[in-house]
Design an enzyme around this catalytic site. Sequence first.
Site, PDB file in Angstrom:
ATOM      1  N   HIS A 165       1.615   4.347  -2.826  1.00  0.00           N
ATOM      2  CA  HIS A 165       1.610   5.810  -2.671  1.00  0.00           C
ATOM      3  C   HIS A 165       2.833   6.397  -3.366  1.00  0.00           C
ATOM      4  O   HIS A 165       2.752   7.439  -4.014  1.00  0.00           O
ATOM      5  CB  HIS A 165       1.642   6.194  -1.191  1.00  0.00           C
ATOM      6  CG  HIS A 165       0.293   6.203  -0.526  1.00  0.00           C
ATOM      7  ND1 HIS A 165      -0.786   6.841  -1.082  1.00  0.00           N
ATOM      8  CD2 HIS A 165      -0.148   5.669   0.626  1.00  0.00           C
ATOM      9  CE1 HIS A 165      -1.837   6.700  -0.282  1.00  0.00           C
ATOM     10  NE2 HIS A 165      -1.478   5.971   0.763  1.00  0.00           N
TER      11      HIS A 165
ATOM     12  N   HIS B 124       0.846  -1.207   0.000  1.00  0.00           N
ATOM     13  CA  HIS B 124       0.000   0.000   0.000  1.00  0.00           C
ATOM     14  C   HIS B 124       0.880   1.255   0.000  1.00  0.00           C
ATOM     15  O   HIS B 124       0.656   2.187  -0.779  1.00  0.00           O
ATOM     16  CB  HIS B 124      -0.920  -0.033   1.232  1.00  0.00           C
ATOM     17  CG  HIS B 124      -1.758   1.188   1.424  1.00  0.00           C
ATOM     18  ND1 HIS B 124      -3.073   1.251   1.051  1.00  0.00           N
ATOM     19  CD2 HIS B 124      -1.461   2.394   1.942  1.00  0.00           C
ATOM     20  CE1 HIS B 124      -3.545   2.446   1.346  1.00  0.00           C
ATOM     21  NE2 HIS B 124      -2.580   3.164   1.883  1.00  0.00           N
ATOM     22  N   GLU B 125       1.889   1.255   0.860  1.00  0.00           N
ATOM     23  CA  GLU B 125       2.769   2.423   0.935  1.00  0.00           C
ATOM     24  C   GLU B 125       3.593   2.566  -0.348  1.00  0.00           C
ATOM     25  O   GLU B 125       3.819   3.665  -0.842  1.00  0.00           O
ATOM     26  CB  GLU B 125       3.699   2.319   2.144  1.00  0.00           C
ATOM     27  CG  GLU B 125       2.983   2.242   3.474  1.00  0.00           C
ATOM     28  CD  GLU B 125       1.990   3.371   3.680  1.00  0.00           C
ATOM     29  OE1 GLU B 125       2.210   4.458   3.122  1.00  0.00           O
ATOM     30  OE2 GLU B 125       0.983   3.152   4.355  1.00  0.00           O
TER      31      GLU B 125
ATOM     32  N   GLU C 247      -6.326   6.913  -1.489  1.00  0.00           N
ATOM     33  CA  GLU C 247      -6.255   5.744  -0.607  1.00  0.00           C
ATOM     34  C   GLU C 247      -6.846   4.521  -1.296  1.00  0.00           C
ATOM     35  O   GLU C 247      -6.285   3.439  -1.255  1.00  0.00           O
ATOM     36  CB  GLU C 247      -7.008   6.016   0.704  1.00  0.00           C
ATOM     37  CG  GLU C 247      -6.325   7.001   1.619  1.00  0.00           C
ATOM     38  CD  GLU C 247      -4.912   6.569   1.981  1.00  0.00           C
ATOM     39  OE1 GLU C 247      -4.654   5.372   2.125  1.00  0.00           O
ATOM     40  OE2 GLU C 247      -4.055   7.468   2.097  1.00  0.00           O
TER      41      GLU C 247
END
Lengths: 354, 187
Positions: free
Chosen positions: A176, A172-173, A266
């Site tokens: 980003h 997930h990071e 997100e």
Amino acid sequence: MNIFEQQAHNRRMTAGILALFVALFLFLGLGFDYFYGSFNPVAAPTFEYNDTGYYEARRAGAGSKIPFGTIISLLIGMGMAVNSLLNGPRMVLRSTMARRAVSASEKERQLLNIVAEMATASGLPAPTAYVVPDSDLNAFATGTNPSNSVIAVTEGLLEHLNREELQAVVAHEMSHIRNYDMRLMTVLAGLIGAVALLSDFAGRTFRYGGRRSGSFGGSSSSSGGSGRKGGGGAVVLVFFAIWVVLIILAPLLSRMLAMAISRQREFLADASAAELTRNPLGLVSALEKIRRAVMPTSAINNGVAHMCITDPRGSLIEEKLGFTADVLATHPPMEKRILALKVMAYQAGNPQSA
Amino acid sequence: MTVLAIVLLVLGGWVVFTFNGLVKLRNQVTNAFRQIDVQLKRRHDLIPNLVESVKGEMKFEKETLERVIQARAAAVSAGQGGNTGDILAKEGMLTQALGRLIAISENYPNLKANESVKKLMEELTHTENQISFARQFYNDVVTKFNTDQQVFPTNMFAAMLGFAPAALWELPADSPERENPKVNLTV
């Protein structure tokens, strides 16, 4: 929707909201320059004899073509944002007291390995892994571009998540970073700053005498000024009313738009994480664990909330599905994120758990 | 005349743009393929250590260990041979043998408690993941490369400019990796 459709949808939503934001900013800025400055690009020029005996179009006093207020506020806003972009990563790491992950510790070694795996999966250089000494479950990414980026996770996260779940959070990071969310949010911060400045300029101008005679001195005496008013006084009045209402609401509105983009990012990071690991259910179980630990992450400042896996305030705003969450939260409700991931897992055909 | 010049300029610009994009992707494909190689090499280096440290505890699993060693030797020599089909088959067998070893080692509490074995197991999991993610990335890049060549109107020029579709990394139909590893739990 499958993973790729969700990504495309999120990108479209981001672009749409960003366009709306820019439109709002331009409306406010150009309105300010029109009503309070001398900016008037459509003013009819006056025609006068010049010395050589020709008619010449002149814009004497009709207004400049350059919207100074808009440009100045944009420059200041962007300047502040770029400054925070350049110094941000270091400041964030220092403020969270994050330390480099070391390979001597078993869990941190695993984290280093997982970060390397996700770098392989995304084809990017591996970010530096940091550990934040905090017992809550959270993680964030920072850095201006993929080659100097950082992924930090809390000690609590290392403690409670298994390998698969940790992989999902790191993915997930990583997403980003891969989606350049840091830059996007910086542009947004710049726009928010510029809108706030405009609203402040306008507020002061209201207070200290409204339309200064200076800016109207030239135009009221020239035919250019009357040409502008001749364009429909009532229409201008209506625009002025809308503009005043918007400028009063501007700080709130710009914040709401930024939060809307943050929530889309997100969702996008969740979908991209699922793409990297091909295992949406890993992120589902990680999110469920993170959700159960509702205490705030005291080490992480609110300023980096949009780069975290969940809002560090730990407020229950993300548990709500109602209006507040849809308007003001940095992250979408956990319920919706988990649902979207489960849909992806279902779409992938085999809801494997391994 | 001016119109013609503009049209030619736009067309030429488009060809240059497409060509450069494809070259970039082709290099990415090559690089992604090398990354798989790097990870396979890492796995080959790791296995002797692993076998050495578990062999004391797992003396009843001689067959499993031997299969791992043999599969590694076969994979290494296939790698030196350089035949892609052969590499795929041999690495597939190694993956299967290792999967079996990892599954069986779960039965040995002493192994699970052993620090150095734990470290090695993590390294092995890491390497296995690295291999599969490197493959996944390779396939993603190849898919993009091939799609960019096949879309209209690039499909009319791609072959002329010297581009050919790259092959996806996929398992042969009869690969042992397609079978689920069978683990006999009655020791």
